[in-house]
Design a protein around this motif. Structure first.
Motif, PDB file in Angstrom:
ATOM      1  N   VAL A   1      59.711   0.721  24.686  1.00  0.00           N
ATOM      2  CA  VAL A   1      61.049   1.310  24.635  1.00  0.00           C
ATOM      3  C   VAL A   1      61.967   0.411  23.821  1.00  0.00           C
ATOM      4  N   GLY A   2      63.104   0.974  23.413  1.00  0.00           N
ATOM      5  CA  GLY A   2      64.066   0.203  22.639  1.00  0.00           C
ATOM      6  C   GLY A   2      64.902   1.087  21.751  1.00  0.00           C
ATOM      7  N   VAL A   3      65.917   0.490  21.148  1.00  0.00           N
ATOM      8  CA  VAL A   3      66.844   1.203  20.275  1.00  0.00           C
ATOM      9  C   VAL A   3      66.243   1.329  18.877  1.00  0.00           C
ATOM     10  N   ASN A   4      66.565   2.438  18.197  1.00  0.00           N
ATOM     11  CA  ASN A   4      66.107   2.606  16.816  1.00  0.00           C
ATOM     12  C   ASN A   4      66.573   1.438  15.953  1.00  0.00           C
ATOM     13  N   GLY A   5      65.686   0.991  15.082  1.00  0.00           N
ATOM     14  CA  GLY A   5      66.027  -0.096  14.169  1.00  0.00           C
ATOM     15  C   GLY A   5      65.562  -1.453  14.629  1.00  0.00           C
ATOM     16  N   THR A   6      65.061  -1.551  15.850  1.00  0.00           N
ATOM     17  CA  THR A   6      64.603  -2.844  16.355  1.00  0.00           C
ATOM     18  C   THR A   6      63.159  -3.142  15.957  1.00  0.00           C
ATOM     19  N   GLY A   7      62.459  -2.147  15.398  1.00  0.00           N
ATOM     20  CA  GLY A   7      61.059  -2.330  15.044  1.00  0.00           C
ATOM     21  C   GLY A   7      60.123  -1.847  16.130  1.00  0.00           C
ATOM     22  N   LYS A   8      60.575  -0.884  16.913  1.00  0.00           N
ATOM     23  CA  LYS A   8      59.817  -0.415  18.076  1.00  0.00           C
ATOM     24  C   LYS A   8      58.494   0.236  17.681  1.00  0.00           C
ATOM     25  N   THR A   9      58.537   1.191  16.738  1.00  0.00           N
ATOM     26  CA  THR A   9      57.304   1.873  16.325  1.00  0.00           C
ATOM     27  C   THR A   9      56.345   0.911  15.641  1.00  0.00           C
ATOM     28  N   THR A  10      56.880   0.058  14.792  1.00  0.00           N
ATOM     29  CA  THR A  10      56.041  -0.941  14.128  1.00  0.00           C
ATOM     30  C   THR A  10      55.406  -1.880  15.142  1.00  0.00           C
ATOM     31  N   THR A  11      56.174  -2.277  16.150  1.00  0.00           N
ATOM     32  CA  THR A  11      55.638  -3.158  17.190  1.00  0.00           C
ATOM     33  C   THR A  11      54.499  -2.479  17.939  1.00  0.00           C
ATOM     34  N   THR A  12      54.645  -1.182  18.221  1.00  0.00           N
ATOM     35  CA  THR A  12      53.573  -0.448  18.904  1.00  0.00           C
ATOM     36  C   THR A  12      52.296  -0.474  18.077  1.00  0.00           C
ATOM     37  N   GLY A  13      52.437  -0.241  16.763  1.00  0.00           N
ATOM     38  CA  GLY A  13      51.265  -0.279  15.889  1.00  0.00           C
ATOM     39  C   GLY A  13      50.643  -1.665  15.815  1.00  0.00           C
ATOM     40  N   LYS A  14      51.478  -2.697  15.753  1.00  0.00           N
ATOM     41  CA  LYS A  14      50.959  -4.065  15.683  1.00  0.00           C
ATOM     42  C   LYS A  14      50.294  -4.471  16.999  1.00  0.00           C
ATOM     43  N   LEU A  15      50.861  -4.003  18.115  1.00  0.00           N
ATOM     44  CA  LEU A  15      50.255  -4.306  19.402  1.00  0.00           C
ATOM     45  C   LEU A  15      48.876  -3.650  19.515  1.00  0.00           C
ATOM     46  N   ALA A  16      48.735  -2.469  18.933  1.00  0.00           N
ATOM     47  CA  ALA A  16      47.414  -1.824  18.910  1.00  0.00           C
ATOM     48  C   ALA A  16      46.415  -2.703  18.169  1.00  0.00           C
ATOM     49  N   ARG A  17      46.845  -3.332  17.089  1.00  0.00           N
ATOM     50  CA  ARG A  17      45.962  -4.237  16.340  1.00  0.00           C
ATOM     51  C   ARG A  17      45.563  -5.443  17.198  1.00  0.00           C
ATOM     52  N   VAL A  18      46.518  -5.987  17.946  1.00  0.00           N
ATOM     53  CA  VAL A  18      46.210  -7.129  18.810  1.00  0.00           C
ATOM     54  C   VAL A  18      45.155  -6.739  19.836  1.00  0.00           C
ATOM     55  N   LEU A  19      45.316  -5.568  20.437  1.00  0.00           N
ATOM     56  CA  LEU A  19      44.380  -5.123  21.468  1.00  0.00           C
ATOM     57  C   LEU A  19      43.007  -4.823  20.881  1.00  0.00           C
ATOM     58  N   VAL A  20      42.971  -4.188  19.715  1.00  0.00           N
ATOM     59  CA  VAL A  20      41.687  -3.905  19.066  1.00  0.00           C
ATOM     60  C   VAL A  20      40.984  -5.205  18.696  1.00  0.00           C
ATOM     61  N   ALA A  21      41.765  -6.201  18.246  1.00  0.00           N
ATOM     62  CA  ALA A  21      41.170  -7.500  17.925  1.00  0.00           C
ATOM     63  C   ALA A  21      40.553  -8.153  19.162  1.00  0.00           C
ATOM     64  N   ASP A  22      41.078  -7.806  20.340  1.00  0.00           N
ATOM     65  CA  ASP A  22      40.524  -8.324  21.592  1.00  0.00           C
ATOM     66  C   ASP A  22      39.377  -7.468  22.114  1.00  0.00           C
ATOM     67  N   GLY A  23      38.948  -6.476  21.325  1.00  0.00           N
ATOM     68  CA  GLY A  23      37.803  -5.659  21.700  1.00  0.00           C
ATOM     69  C   GLY A  23      38.126  -4.453  22.556  1.00  0.00           C
ATOM     70  N   LYS A  24      39.385  -4.043  22.629  1.00  0.00           N
ATOM     71  CA  LYS A  24      39.761  -2.906  23.451  1.00  0.00           C
ATOM     72  C   LYS A  24      39.876  -1.633  22.600  1.00  0.00           C
ATOM     73  N   SER A  25      39.573  -0.493  23.209  1.00  0.00           N
ATOM     74  CA  SER A  25      39.787   0.805  22.556  1.00  0.00           C
ATOM     75  C   SER A  25      41.162   1.326  22.951  1.00  0.00           C
ATOM     76  N   VAL A  26      41.880   1.885  21.971  1.00  0.00           N
ATOM     77  CA  VAL A  26      43.296   2.226  22.164  1.00  0.00           C
ATOM     78  C   VAL A  26      43.552   3.674  21.775  1.00  0.00           C
ATOM     79  N   VAL A  27      44.393   4.355  22.560  1.00  0.00           N
ATOM     80  CA  VAL A  27      44.937   5.662  22.212  1.00  0.00           C
ATOM     81  C   VAL A  27      46.449   5.511  22.117  1.00  0.00           C
ATOM     82  N   LEU A  28      47.042   6.041  21.041  1.00  0.00           N
ATOM     83  CA  LEU A  28      48.478   5.948  20.823  1.00  0.00           C
ATOM     84  C   LEU A  28      49.142   7.285  21.153  1.00  0.00           C
ATOM     85  N   GLY A  29      50.266   7.222  21.847  1.00  0.00           N
ATOM     86  CA  GLY A  29      51.043   8.419  22.154  1.00  0.00           C
ATOM     87  C   GLY A  29      52.337   8.408  21.364  1.00  0.00           C
TER      88      GLY A  29
END
Length: 414
Positions: free
Chosen positions: A219-247
């Motif tokens: 969650v967060g206000v527009n312009g803070t990088g919220k969507t980009t952070t979600t995508g980058k967090l998916a990369r962190v989790l995939v790098a740790d060997g986890k399978s991810v679904v994005l909503g």
């Protein structure tokens, strides 16, 4: 009298004779003898005739007839030939290509690089404090400057007063103030403020039924990088060997949905999306449902970036969380804040915390600013830890927050 009558009679007889001659001449002129040329058409009156067509029509056609081969046929519609191999390759190159699946950088290597970047961007705060504390006489004016330096770095009023009081006491007891001693003293006090004992783990393991993936709301206000952070967090989790679904629950911005889907494709994560302007809670529900059906490890839900002053929209964010919880508890609620917004970011954090239970903070744009004190202020405001920091625009410029590395960057910068 008799003479006059006689003259009149003679005149009438003469006129009658002349009229008969004229009529006789006209009758003789109607049919000319054989072999004699007819009079010109201009002087001959043609009798009226019925109009006729085809072979019965009189006179020659205006133009000679044309054969079938001479008549032009309509052009056939153009049929496009199948593209040749080079043409097909050119067309394929012109079409937008699907992003290739990438292998994200492991967290360990990412942290080494981010420490160096943090050091370059944040060390002005530490240098300023060390310069002030190294003065021969630490009078009231100097301590006020120390306080101003901390406030300028967005540490906050309460934490600043606490830090200054402890520094004053320890400097008085220490007596000598060599550069190394001052650096160690400042590091200890700053680390205490940041909170080295807080749990900064991003909880993506389910705490509910075992057949459901872990669920995290971003969650967060527009312009803070919220969507980009979600995508980058998916990369962190995939790098740790986890399978991810994005909503993609930010249904009010088509660009945000497309952006998140692109992030997902880069690491092989499926993105669940809905119609533009659709119900965000429905998309979030479907994402958790599909994540469960696909036996995914984690479902990350990017919510709409709401202005904290819009009460109705904030209520809708609460609805998203309640709908998701129908399938099980939400394991993590990450609030994304822009580190450069300072005290305004604290206002945002306070309102979001009233709507949903914030469990962790992501600070973006922490590079390029000496206002690293926002870490202390926002933790003190919400009572929850900073768990992730963004230090650039690269795909792997998101890393777990490490208090010791952060403080070292403040006091031991280049």
């Amino acid at each position: 009298m008799e003479i006059v009558i006689l003259v009149v009679v003679i005149a009438v007889v003469a006129l009658g004779a002349i009229g008969g001659l004229v009529v006789s001449g006209r009758k003789k002129k109607a049919v000319p003898p054989a072999g004699q040329a007819q009079a010109p058409a201009a002087t001959r009156a043609a009798p009226p005739v019925e109009p006729q067509v085809g072979e019965d029509a009189d006179g020659a056609p205006e133009a000679p007839g044309r054969t079938v081969t001479e008549v032009g046929l309509p052009e056939a519609p153009e049929v496009r030939e199948a593209p040749t191999a080079p043409e097909a390759e050119a067309e394929a190159a012109a079409a937008p290509a699907e992003p290739e699946i990438e292998t994200p950088e492991p967290a360990a290597g990412r942290l080494v690089r981010l420490r160096a970047r943090l050091s370059r961007s944040q060390n002005s705060l530490g240098k300023g404090l060390l310069t002030l504390l190294s003065r021969e006489h630490l009078d009231e004016e100097t301590w006020e400057e120390v306080e101003d330096t901390l406030l300028t770095a967005d540490v906050g009023v309460g934490p600043t007063q606490e830090l200054v009081e402890r520094l004053r006491e320890r400097v008085r007891v220490l007596g000598t103030r060599t550069p190394d001693e001052l650096r160690g003293l400042l590091r200890d006090e700053l680390l205490t403020l940041v909170g080295p004992d807080l749990d900064r783990t991003v909880h993506t393991e389910t705490r509910g039924p075992v057949d459901r993936p872990g669920v995290a709301l971003v969650v967060g206000v527009n312009g803070t990088g919220k969507t980009t952070t979600t995508g980058k967090l998916a990369r962190v989790l995939v790098a740790d060997g986890k399978s991810v679904v994005l909503g993609a629950a930010d249904t009010f911005r088509a660009a945000a949905v497309d952006q998140l889907e692109t992030w997902g494709k880069r690491v092989g994560a499926r993105t669940v999306r809905g119609p533009e302007g659709g119900d965000p809670a429905s998309v979030a529900f479907d994402a958790v449902k599909e994540g469960t059906e696909e036996s995914a490890d984690v479902v990350l839900i990017d919510t709409a970036g709401r202005l904290h002053t819009k009460t109705g929209l904030m209520d809708e964010l609460g609805k998203v969380k309640r709908v998701v919880e129908k399938q099980g508890p939400v394991d993590e609620v990450l609030l994304v804040l822009d580190a450069t917004t300072g005290q305004n970011g604290l206002v945002q954090a306070r309102v979001f915390a009233e709507v949903v239970d914030i469990t962790g903070i992501v600070l973006t744009k922490l590079d390029g600013t000496a206002k690293g004190g926002i870490v202390v202020a926002v933790q003190r405001e919400l009572g929850v830890p900073v768990k992730l920091v963004g230090l650039g625009e690269g795909p792997d410029d998101l890393a777990p927050f490490e208090p010791a590395a952060f403080v070292d960057a403040l006091v031991d910068g280049d």
